[in-house]
Structure formats: C-alpha cells, structure tokens
Design a protein around this motif. Sequence first.
Motif, PDB file in Angstrom:
ATOM      1  N   ARG A  93      11.728  -5.560  -3.628  1.00 25.35           N
ATOM      2  CA  ARG A  93      10.638  -6.146  -2.845  1.00 25.35           C
ATOM      3  C   ARG A  93      10.213  -5.216  -1.713  1.00 25.35           C
ATOM      4  O   ARG A  93      10.998  -4.414  -1.211  1.00 25.35           O
ATOM      5  CB  ARG A  93      11.056  -7.504  -2.275  1.00 25.35           C
ATOM      6  N   GLY A 136       5.140  -7.662  -2.283  1.00 26.48           N
ATOM      7  CA  GLY A 136       5.354  -7.884  -3.702  1.00 26.48           C
ATOM      8  C   GLY A 136       6.687  -7.343  -4.149  1.00 26.48           C
ATOM      9  O   GLY A 136       7.583  -7.056  -3.343  1.00 26.48           O
ATOM     10  N   THR A 166      -0.564 -10.393  -2.417  1.00 24.96           N
ATOM     11  CA  THR A 166       0.624 -10.183  -3.246  1.00 24.96           C
ATOM     12  C   THR A 166       0.276  -9.250  -4.402  1.00 24.96           C
ATOM     13  O   THR A 166      -0.640  -9.516  -5.177  1.00 24.96           O
ATOM     14  CB  THR A 166       1.138 -11.517  -3.807  1.00 24.96           C
ATOM     15  N   ASP A 226       2.390  -7.146  -7.403  1.00 24.25           N
ATOM     16  CA  ASP A 226       3.615  -6.780  -8.108  1.00 24.25           C
ATOM     17  C   ASP A 226       3.331  -5.633  -9.074  1.00 24.25           C
ATOM     18  O   ASP A 226       2.217  -5.496  -9.600  1.00 24.25           O
ATOM     19  CB  ASP A 226       4.177  -7.977  -8.884  1.00 24.25           C
TER      20      ASP A 226
END
Length: 763
Positions: free
Chosen positions: A67, A36, A103, A105
């Motif tokens: 990232r 992420g 994923t 974030d």
Amino acid sequence: MNATRLIVLFKGIAFVAMAWLSLPSLGHAQQASVAGRVVDKTGGALPGVNVFVEGTTHGTTTGMDGRYRLVLKSPGTMTIVASAVGFKRGTTQIVVAEGQEATVDFVLTEVVIETGEVVVTASRRAQLASMVPASLTVMSARELDTRNVVELDDALRYVSGLQMQDNQVNLRGSSGFAYNTGSRVLLLLDGAQLLTPETDGVPLDIVPMTQVEQIEVLKGPGSALYGSGALGGVINVITKAFPAEPLTGIQTYGGFYEKAKYDVWRNEWPESEDLRWFAGFRFDHARKLGRGGGGWLSLSYRKDIGYMNLQQNRLLQAYAKIGFQLSRRWQGDVLFGGQLREKDTFLFWNGLADPLNPGKLSISRSPDPTGSNDNFSNQFNILPTFRYFPNSTSLLTGRLRFFGTVIRPIDNLTGKTKPVSEGTVGFRYGAELQYTRTLAGNSTLTVGTNFDANTTRSSFYLTRDGDELGSQPEIAVFGQWEGALSRAVSVVGGLRFDWYRVDATETVTRLSPKAAVSYVVSEGLVARLAAGMGFRVPSLAERFTENVEFIPIYRNPRLKPETGTSVEIGLRGWLAGAGPVDGIEWDVSGFWNDYRDFIEPRFVNGPNSEGVRIVGFQFINLDDGRIAGVEVNVSGVLLNDLVRVTSGYTFLDTRDPSGDELPYRPRHLLISGATMKILPWLDGGIDYRYASIPGTIDSDFAIFVQDANVLEETHSTDVRLMARWRGITTSLLVNNVFNYYYLERVALLAPPRYFTLKLQLDF
C-alpha cells in the motif's frame, strides 16, 4: 571523540529512531492525495515500488503490504506511475479535486528490463534513476547475458567513464594503478559493502553473475553514505529475487584465443603457436519456497589456460540466496556462498620482444623475483538482511556481513601449496542499521549507524610492533534528507561521521557532508547540481606491505587518510522521437574533484618516512591532486525497437602538485555499442572501446621491468550474435575482432582476438 561520547551519540540516534517508529503517518488533511495498493499478477503485495506523478520527481514507495499514499502538490489531471525492478511500468491517468483522495491500484507483470525507468539504490533506498541528482549508469541482466559476462570486470568495461586496468577499477580517473590495492571505488553486493580484507581492493570474481538483476555505477564521492572506499564512486550489484514460477538454467560455453601474431613472440614461447582455450559450465535454479519465501542456487566452474605463459585460472563457485517473510511486517533474505580458485597471476612481461613470458627483476637476490605469482585462494561470505515495516511510511533495515579470504602461495618448483603461514588470512565483518521514513510532503529521512572491521594476518605485512597482524575497526553514523521544495525543485542533504582506529596508537575521525539539488526544467529535462566531501583511510596493504619477492615495496605506517571535495553539474533529458527514432535519453555532466594527501605508489631512493634508506616503491601522500572533466552519454531506440544504440565519451584533465598529469589516467575514454533484432529469433550486436595513451606513466617502474614505460591506445571492437528458440539460446561472440594489440596497463598485454560459443537451456 572518546568511546563514552560515541555511546551517548548512538543512544541518541536509537532514541530518535524509536520515536519516529512510534509516530503516526504525517499528512495534510486538506490536500489532494492518491492512495492504493500494488500487487503482482498472483495478487501478492509488492513492497518498495516507486509510485510517482509522471513528469515530476514527486513520489513515494509502497510498504510491506503493497500500500502507498501520495500527498499531491496540487489538484488536477495527472498520470500516476508505478515502477519496480523486474516489472513492467503501470500508468493511470486521474483527475483529483482539492481535498479529495483518489484510489489507484496497480497490478504489475514481470519483464526483463532493457532500458527506460529503473529503480536504483544510489541514496540507500529505492528510487527512480531519473530522480537521482548524480551521474549514474545502470546495466541490466539482459546486457550481461548477451555479452557472456562471467566476472564483474567483463561488465564494467562497457561503463562510460570507467576503465579497467587489469584488476583495478579506474572510475573517472579516481585511481591510477596499484594492483587493486586501496580501491577508491566501493563495491556493494545487495547493499552490503565488500572490499577484500587483505588489500581493500574490489573482489571482481566474487559476484555470481548469472543471478545479477542489474549493476549500478554511481560516479563521484559516496562517502557521505558509505564512508571510506567510496571516494571515487560506488558499484552496487543487485542480485535477483526468486520468480513466481520455478526456473532452471543450464549453460555451457567454450572458446579460444588466437595464436600469437609475430614470429619473435612464438620463438620465445612455442605454446603461443597453439589455440589457447577456455571453457565453463553453470547451473542455476530458482523457485518459491512456501508462502512468501523463495530463493535461488547458482553453481559454476570455469577454466582458462590463458593467452600468456603462466596465466592459467581455475574457479569453482557456489552461491545461494534465500528470501523469507516471517509476518506481514517482517521479511529478509540471506545471500551466502564462496569459491575455490587456483590462479597463476601474470604480473609483468619480459619486454616488448617477449611479452608472453613473465619477466625477472635483477635486484641482487637469489633467485631473482619473477613476474608471475601462483596462489590457491578460498573466499567466502554471508550477507543477511532483515527488513521491518512498522507502517506504510517507515522501513527499518538491518544488515550483517562477513567476508573471509585465505590465500596460500604455490611453490613454482614443486607445484605444491605452501602453508597458510606463508600466505594471507583475512576477515572483514560488520553490521548496519538503517531507518527510512516518508515525512510530510513526501520528503524522506534516512538515518543509520554502521560498524565495520578488518583483521588480516599476512606474511607480507610488517606492523609497527613487528608482527603480521593488522586491524582497522570503524564506527559511523549517517543521515540524509530528501525532499521537494516545489513541483520542480528537489533537494538532498546528507552527513556522515566516521571514527577509525588505524592501530593501537592512532585514530582518525572524519565528517563527510553532501548536498544536491535537481530542477525539472520541463517535461523530459532535469538539471542537477551536487557537491560533497569524501575520504579514504589507507589500507593495511598500503601501510604495512614489506616485500621484495615480486617488486620491491616497503611499508609506510605514517600514511595519512586522503580526502576529497567534489562538485558536479549536469543535465539529463529524454524525449519521444519522430520517424525512425522511437526515443532518446541523454546525460551531460561536468565534474571537478580536488584531493588532498592523495595516496599513490612512488619510487624512493633514499630515506623513507622512518629515516631508513630504501631503494624501491612505497605508498606516499602527495600534497594534492586534481581531476576535472566532462562526460556525455546518449542512448536511443530506433525503428520500432528493432535497434538500440548507446555511446559515452569522457574527457579527463588531471594534475599532481607539480602540475604534471597524474599517471595512468587517459585523457579520452569512449564506449559505443548497438544491438539489432535481425530476425524475430536472432539478435546481433557490436561494441567499441577506446582509451587514449595516458599523458604520464610512472617511468620509475621501468627501472625494474623492461619496457615498462610503453603504453598504446586502446582500440577494442566486439561483435555478437544470439539466437533464441523455445528456451534454447545460442550465442557466438568475437572479442577484439580486429586483433588489435594494446596494453591493459604497463607491462601487460591485453587479450588478442578470441571466440566464444555459448549454449543455454532454460526450463
């Protein structure tokens, strides 16, 4: 090792580094993973953020673009955490199947760090404090602010296991007292090494304290990564980054020392019947500068007329830090500044009956030396840092450093500054290149090379050639590997090779290895075991000082480097509380340090190492020395974060070759403190420090200085109140509230009770 072999070695390292730069990121296609991006609230990428699985030491860091990719040890349900200095932690619970890449974030918001998970640089890279297999203390910017810390030593007095003896840092007994000459504790400023060129001492007054994000104190040998000077530990001062929004701060403070308590003292120095004042002013401004850049500026002035005669101090300091981003892969910053200081240094008293006046030495000179030293000094430095992110798993860091000092004595009779030829001019400069890469299984490799040199001309130095010039260039290579053997076991291994040229006829080489292992016993409990070797090359001051102007001291160019071996075992735990206790963190450690060719000042009455008869002090090599001990630290949060408490106790057992205790090392050290939110806008706090009387004092000092064989227990209690309202902060501090008289070190009285009132405006 000759120069040709060194060149070949450096070329080999450079080739390996470039080869790693060209390799793609490694991984296992069939393993579960999570990837992420981490950004701030404006959407800007956050590099260097720690991303890890909660309850383990398994993690990675974000690249320049924010990232990350974390290969998991096993699939299942877990909590992923993102943590960085100055930001609130982000957490997300996920379920990951075999062969799947989830994923996640994060958007992190800025906060002022107080306790809990913080990012440290004890391993030359950002990582979580809970993952460091060593004893470590971290002080936040908020702690510094509430105590009105104006110089670094004011902060270090509240670190467990550390004792300030006037201007000398004594960390777990690694140093006795030698007027901050040849420090065994290394100071880093944003990762750049800073020891004074003239004495190899810690420059306590050179740090811009209002722009400090946090202070990290690593206890134990750090030579495997940082070389000479880190034999007893490392102090890493990390300055602030620029904020998202412009921020300006104006601060002024003032206070006074109490009058002398005893009539006999006031009779000897009538000015002690008056309140002795001090004051200061600071201006700070920080902001973004264009896209991806920013910086801050800090200006300060302070004056302290002192609580003893001939102890005045005036300081003007200016520092700035500029951060820049040249591209998506390139970024850097430059920290630069300097200061002008006029200082009357009180060296030793005139005895117990007259401790507020400097004494005199009767050594058949005219005039006899006095216990004060007046100087006008200039210090300046520039510390550029450049970072290159080849990919999300690699970081190449380059640092340059330049530290200069000019010291000119002040004539006591005329008050005029003497020429530089009668003082000291010194320059310390160097460069460093470091490459860090995350490997398969999220292990980390760090390799690098380092160059450092020190050139000093002083009227106090006398080299073998009879001149006043000395230089000690150093070249080093180092490497460290960190990895997880399982979900619970992590290991660290490192090695550093140093080559020193002590003078034109002598060179020194040293290998400094280290190894450590940490084991996650259970959630919230980590055990550690660490061992390492360190060394320290004698400073120019220790080898070449030849002077009887203050205390008779003679050179010893035959001094050998001192070496040491250290072993530490420890447990670190944290747990959620129940009832009024919100949470507790604790750390218990036992340590054993063996030193060889230990360098200490000793009185010599007879032939020195060169066969010349002397009567005075000289730095010599002892056969060996041993320092063992136990340290316990506990901190807690109570009553829904209304109260925060901390306490640390250190026991030391030291021995010299004869079996006696090493001088100036207290057996018992204790710090304890608490902060409480009294009202929504009002905080209060209290701190207590204790040090027992050292078992051994260098009684030879008393040959020249009256009552220099006297020391007292240290008892110091400080209280404070802080009120905040709409960007205005007012603080009242009372230090040594019970006005207890004790000694900072032999022949130097510690400050009496003193009061400080501070006003700060932030907008």
